[in-house]
Design an enzyme around this catalytic site. Structure first.
Site, PDB file in Angstrom:
ATOM      1  CD  GLN A   1      -2.793 -11.116  -4.650  1.00  0.00           C
ATOM      2  OE1 GLN A   1      -2.523 -12.327  -4.637  1.00  0.00           O
ATOM      3  NE2 GLN A   1      -3.259 -10.489  -3.582  1.00  0.00           N
TER       4      GLN A   1
ATOM      5  CB  THR B   1      -0.928  -0.007   1.241  1.00  0.00           C
ATOM      6  OG1 THR B   1      -1.779  -1.151   1.146  1.00  0.00           O
ATOM      7  CG2 THR B   1      -1.767   1.256   1.334  1.00  0.00           C
TER       8      THR B   1
ATOM      9  CB  CYS C   1      -7.979  -4.750   0.713  1.00  0.00           C
ATOM     10  SG  CYS C   1      -6.414  -5.595   0.577  1.00  0.00           S
TER      11      CYS C   1
HETATM   12  N1  PMP Z   1      -1.988  -4.662  -4.210  1.00  0.00           N
HETATM   13  C1  PMP Z   1      -2.633  -5.833  -4.300  1.00  0.00           C
HETATM   14  C2  PMP Z   1      -2.959  -6.381  -5.655  1.00  0.00           C
HETATM   15  C3  PMP Z   1      -2.998  -6.520  -3.141  1.00  0.00           C
HETATM   16  O1  PMP Z   1      -3.637  -7.690  -3.238  1.00  0.00           O
HETATM   17  C4  PMP Z   1      -2.678  -5.967  -1.880  1.00  0.00           C
HETATM   18  C5  PMP Z   1      -3.071  -6.671  -0.593  1.00  0.00           C
HETATM   19  N2  PMP Z   1      -4.408  -7.020  -0.533  1.00  0.00           N
HETATM   20  C6  PMP Z   1      -1.989  -4.741  -1.836  1.00  0.00           C
HETATM   21  C7  PMP Z   1      -1.660  -4.119  -3.017  1.00  0.00           C
HETATM   22  C8  PMP Z   1      -1.614  -4.102  -0.528  1.00  0.00           C
HETATM   23  O2  PMP Z   1      -0.541  -4.786   0.059  1.00  0.00           O
HETATM   24  P1  PMP Z   1      -0.149  -4.581   1.603  1.00  0.00           P
HETATM   25  O3  PMP Z   1      -1.080  -5.456   2.373  1.00  0.00           O
HETATM   26  O4  PMP Z   1       1.279  -5.020   1.695  1.00  0.00           O
HETATM   27  O5  PMP Z   1      -0.303  -3.137   1.918  1.00  0.00           O
END
Ligand code: PMP
Length: 387
Positions: A183, A78, A327
């Site tokens: 991913q 993120t 998320c």
């Molecule tokens: N991009 C994608 C495609 C994700 O699947 C995710 C996590 N769900 C993120 C970004 C965010 O990653 P993080 O949990 O390390 O902040």
């Protein structure tokens, strides 16, 4: 590794993965024994911590086919996505950004923010499989396009994009290309060598949470990018703050293991395929989402006609599953990805995401399929009686 406890079978590996025990062991000495700040150059423990960070940086750069100086550690993808998008915008003359409407919210959020502050944004639509239209993509990029941000693979429906072709087109028009590869990394073989900015996350590859990276082609000094956080010189000033040595060690090791284990991903794919074959054969009116010919191994997004996924979950307490992107788990709005591929509100609420991972077996797939078949039949029967 497979169970959260003795009863729950974990099938939500696109949301997060268990930390590999080898990774946990590799991290442990850096919490208690070798805890020094890698910015403390005045003593041996500090210098040793810095060496550890740099050897981890090299390890992860090798796993990506990149150079150490191109890697900036962050607190997760993120943050990497925000840094890439907002950091480039700060120094840019060009005022246009191209993205797709199935990106993760951590890409769409900072782009929305830039739009509110005067940037022009093109959000490309996708077809029912989640694929971009190449002609519309070509039309969208112009001489004012600063950045194109497209994910390598989608976290809900698994569709894989043809990143190399997209990068080439963006470069022909002088635009930079950012790829959220969270991913895809560790699930499919990818050549990221032409991508300008790349985001990765530790906890999607059997590493720890709260660690990620932004890889910048040529290194941060070669790119017109600014920090979005101030007050320290770490990571070329691009990501100030004390480096988290244990998480960096774990992330680098997890990335190395992910590459070493890529050949065995076929096992996870076979488990997913077995599950889908059983389900489709035994349940009428189900639809598999995503591109059947080009999607991530392990993941399955299934829409059940006339059934709420929440009701199915209530019938399957022994399985850890998701009804959409984890998320947006707390939100009651339909997933923006499912909306983008054309699913109506009821269809979105009738969609279940099953993501198999390293710890799962064929038996898990068969048990889930059997339980789902049973639950769907029971719920549909009940609905018939009530209506
Ligand atoms: N991009 C994608 C495609 C994700 O699947 C995710 C996590 N769900 C993120 C970004 C965010 O990653 P993080 O949990 O390390 O902040």
């Amino acid at each position: 590794m497979r169970s959260l406890n003795n009863k729950t079978v974990y099938l939500d590996h696109f949301a997060s993965t268990p930390c590999d025990e080898r990774v946990v062991h590799a991290m442990l000495p850096y919490f208690v024994e070798e805890f020094a700040n890698p910015s403390s150059f005045t003593h041996a423990p500090g210098i040793s911590a810095l060496r550890t960070v740099e050897s981890s940086r090299e390890k992860i750069a090798n796993a990506l086919g990149m150079k150490s100086r191109e890697i900036v550690f962050t607190g997760g993808a993120t943050e990497s996505n925000n840094l890439a998008i907002l950091g480039l915008a700060t120094k840019a003359i060009r005022r246009h950004i191209v993205t797709s409407n199935i990106e993760h919210k951590s890409v769409l959020g900072p782009i929305d923010h830039l739009e509110r502050n005067g940037f022009r944004v093109t959000r490309l639509t996708v077809n029912s499989k989640g694929e971009l239209d190449l002609d519309r993509y070509i039309e969208a990029i112009d001489d004012d396009t600063l950045l194109v941000s497209i994910q390598s693979a989608n976290n809900e429906i698994g569709t894989i994009q043809d990143i190399n072709t997209l990068v080439k087109i963006a470069h022909e028009r002088g635009a930079l290309f950012h790829c959220d590869a969270v991913q895809a990394f560790g699930k499919v073989r990818f050549d990221f060598s032409n991508v300008d900015l790349l985001s990765l996350s530790g906890h999607k590859i059997y590493g720890p949470k709260g660690i990620g990276l932004l890889a910048l082609k040529g290194g941060p000094d070669k790119m017109a990018i600014s920090s979005i956080c101030f007050g320290g010189g770490q990571e070329s000033g691009l990501r100030p703050g004390t480096l988290n040595v244990p998480l960096i060690v774990g992330f680098a090791y997890a990335a190395q293991l992910a590459i070493e284990q890529l050949d065995s991903i076929g096992t996870i794919e076979a488990i997913r395929d077995r599950f889908e074959r059983m389900l489709v054969a035994m349940v009428p009116d189900v639809k598999l989402n995503g591109n059947p010919l080009n999607r991530l191994p392990g993941g399955s997004s299934i829409t059940f006609d006339g059934i709420e996924a929440e009701s199915l979950l209530a019938n399957l307490p022994e399985f850890a599953l998701s009804t959409g992107s984890a998320c947006s788990g707390g939100a009651v709005t339909p997933s923006h990805v499912l909306e983008a591929i054309g699913l109506g509100r009821n269809e979105s609420f009738g969609t279940l995401r099953v993501c198999f991972g390293r710890g799962n077996s064929m038996e898990d797939a068969e048990r889930l399929a059997e339980k789902l078949v049973d639950s769907v039949h029971r719920i549909r029967k009940l609905n018939e009686i009530l209506n």
